[in-house]
Design a protein around this motif. Sequence first.
Motif, PDB file in Angstrom:
ATOM      1  N   SER A  85       2.662  -6.777   9.222  1.00  0.00           N
ATOM      2  CA  SER A  85       2.090  -7.339   7.647  1.00  0.00           C
ATOM      3  C   SER A  85       1.348  -5.937   7.226  1.00  0.00           C
ATOM      4  N   ASP A  86       2.098  -5.899   5.721  1.00  0.00           N
ATOM      5  CA  ASP A  86       1.374  -4.621   4.865  1.00  0.00           C
ATOM      6  C   ASP A  86      -0.014  -4.862   4.908  1.00  0.00           C
ATOM      7  N   GLU A  87      -0.503  -6.110   4.674  1.00  0.00           N
ATOM      8  CA  GLU A  87      -2.045  -6.501   4.311  1.00  0.00           C
ATOM      9  C   GLU A  87      -2.776  -6.180   5.627  1.00  0.00           C
ATOM     10  N   GLN A  88      -2.311  -6.489   6.652  1.00  0.00           N
ATOM     11  CA  GLN A  88      -3.012  -6.381   7.992  1.00  0.00           C
ATOM     12  C   GLN A  88      -3.106  -4.826   8.100  1.00  0.00           C
ATOM     13  N   ARG A  89      -1.992  -4.091   8.088  1.00  0.00           N
ATOM     14  CA  ARG A  89      -2.003  -2.632   8.292  1.00  0.00           C
ATOM     15  C   ARG A  89      -2.918  -1.967   7.332  1.00  0.00           C
ATOM     16  N   ARG A  90      -2.959  -2.348   6.255  1.00  0.00           N
ATOM     17  CA  ARG A  90      -3.802  -1.754   5.378  1.00  0.00           C
ATOM     18  C   ARG A  90      -5.256  -2.048   5.594  1.00  0.00           C
ATOM     19  N   GLN A  91      -5.489  -3.148   6.024  1.00  0.00           N
ATOM     20  CA  GLN A  91      -6.920  -3.207   6.527  1.00  0.00           C
ATOM     21  C   GLN A  91      -7.265  -2.367   7.454  1.00  0.00           C
ATOM     22  N   LEU A  92      -6.351  -2.310   8.520  1.00  0.00           N
ATOM     23  CA  LEU A  92      -6.666  -1.393   9.631  1.00  0.00           C
ATOM     24  C   LEU A  92      -7.037   0.047   9.303  1.00  0.00           C
TER      25      LEU A  92
ATOM     26  N   VAL B  58       5.354  10.462   1.098  1.00  0.00           N
ATOM     27  CA  VAL B  58       4.650   9.043   0.635  1.00  0.00           C
ATOM     28  C   VAL B  58       5.180   8.021   1.815  1.00  0.00           C
ATOM     29  N   LEU B  59       4.379   7.132   1.941  1.00  0.00           N
ATOM     30  CA  LEU B  59       4.804   5.996   2.799  1.00  0.00           C
ATOM     31  C   LEU B  59       4.669   4.589   1.899  1.00  0.00           C
TER      32      LEU B  59
ATOM     33  N   MET C  33       0.845  -1.186  -0.150  1.00  0.00           N
ATOM     34  CA  MET C  33       0.102  -0.202   0.194  1.00  0.00           C
ATOM     35  C   MET C  33       0.923   1.246  -0.084  1.00  0.00           C
ATOM     36  N   LEU C  34       0.701   2.194  -1.016  1.00  0.00           N
ATOM     37  CA  LEU C  34       1.096   3.347  -0.943  1.00  0.00           C
ATOM     38  C   LEU C  34       0.362   4.300  -0.254  1.00  0.00           C
ATOM     39  N   VAL C  35       0.722   5.387   0.611  1.00  0.00           N
ATOM     40  CA  VAL C  35      -0.138   6.392   1.160  1.00  0.00           C
ATOM     41  C   VAL C  35       0.392   7.873   0.910  1.00  0.00           C
ATOM     42  N   HIS C  36      -0.322   8.696   0.402  1.00  0.00           N
ATOM     43  CA  HIS C  36       0.339  10.076   0.273  1.00  0.00           C
ATOM     44  C   HIS C  36      -0.080  10.984   1.454  1.00  0.00           C
ATOM     45  N   VAL C  37       0.517  11.110   2.151  1.00  0.00           N
ATOM     46  CA  VAL C  37       0.078  12.068   3.669  1.00  0.00           C
ATOM     47  C   VAL C  37       0.422  13.642   2.983  1.00  0.00           C
ATOM     48  N   ALA C  38      -0.602  14.254   2.976  1.00  0.00           N
ATOM     49  CA  ALA C  38      -0.545  15.797   2.453  1.00  0.00           C
ATOM     50  C   ALA C  38       0.034  16.596   3.576  1.00  0.00           C
ATOM     51  N   ASP C  39       0.669  17.797   3.349  1.00  0.00           N
ATOM     52  CA  ASP C  39       0.796  18.953   4.412  1.00  0.00           C
ATOM     53  C   ASP C  39       1.357  18.037   5.863  1.00  0.00           C
ATOM     54  N   VAL C  40       2.234  17.240   5.913  1.00  0.00           N
ATOM     55  CA  VAL C  40       3.009  17.176   7.015  1.00  0.00           C
ATOM     56  C   VAL C  40       3.721  18.412   7.513  1.00  0.00           C
ATOM     57  N   LEU C  41       4.312  19.276   6.827  1.00  0.00           N
ATOM     58  CA  LEU C  41       4.829  20.518   7.170  1.00  0.00           C
ATOM     59  C   LEU C  41       3.969  21.438   6.990  1.00  0.00           C
TER      60      LEU C  41
ATOM     61  N   GLU D 123       8.080  -0.295  -7.125  1.00  0.00           N
ATOM     62  CA  GLU D 123       7.366  -1.527  -7.545  1.00  0.00           C
ATOM     63  C   GLU D 123       6.992  -2.327  -6.417  1.00  0.00           C
ATOM     64  N   ASP D 124       5.721  -2.485  -6.047  1.00  0.00           N
ATOM     65  CA  ASP D 124       5.448  -3.315  -5.002  1.00  0.00           C
ATOM     66  C   ASP D 124       4.351  -4.217  -5.517  1.00  0.00           C
TER      67      ASP D 124
END
Length: 228
Positions: free
Chosen positions: A184-191, A153-154, A1-9, A137-138
């Motif tokens: 687990s990336d999969e478990q973290r994505r579901q949470l 980006v995470l 999973m890729l996550v875009h976190v906007a405006d961290v700063l 590439e994931d």
Amino acid sequence: MLVHVADVLDANELAHCRQRLAHAGWKDGKSTAGYQSAQVKHNGQLAEDDALAIELGELILAALARNTTFFAAALPRTIYPPLFNRYSGGEHFGLHVDNAIRYDRRQQPALPIRTDLSATLFFADPEEYEGGELVIEDSYGTHSVKLPAGDLVLYPGSSLHKVTPVVRGARIASFFWLQSLVRSDEQRRQLFELDVAIQALTARVPGAPELVSLTGIYHNLLRAWADV
Ligand code: NI
């Protein structure tokens, strides 16, 4: 999973970091690379014990601590002290995988951190440089990432990734790794998806009785899957 976190700063923090990094003492980035990645790494980087890296790293960690999207997506257990890099004049970083374990040597004894997630925080806006895409590439395919300054980006630490040559301007970023409470990336994505759905339902139907049940499920899954 890729996550875009906007405006961290916020705007003030971003301006401060950009101004300080414009006069930073960049060194050869190979110094922090593993054996394979050193062969393909061509960039400038601040030394881990550089006073500016430590100061701005603490600023970034404080910004992350107040960011609920980052927390929900990463469920951080231990964050590696942020590092800083700069690409210009055709510099690039070929395809590689990050080391599975990093040692935080500011702790005594050195603290091992499993790199469940990698993060890149951008200090330059996309129009300030040409090239410099972070290509990841994931298990969901190949993604090309180039975000506004102040955004992060995470992405999974297990992914192959590269930075394409910067042929105009300079790409300045912070990067770091973290060990998550949930390996687990999969478990973290579901949470994360459950958390986002609960937040949306809370906003749309405040006080909905189902929220108690769904929140309970979230915490029971987290309790089952987390290692602390
Ligand atoms: Ni990397």
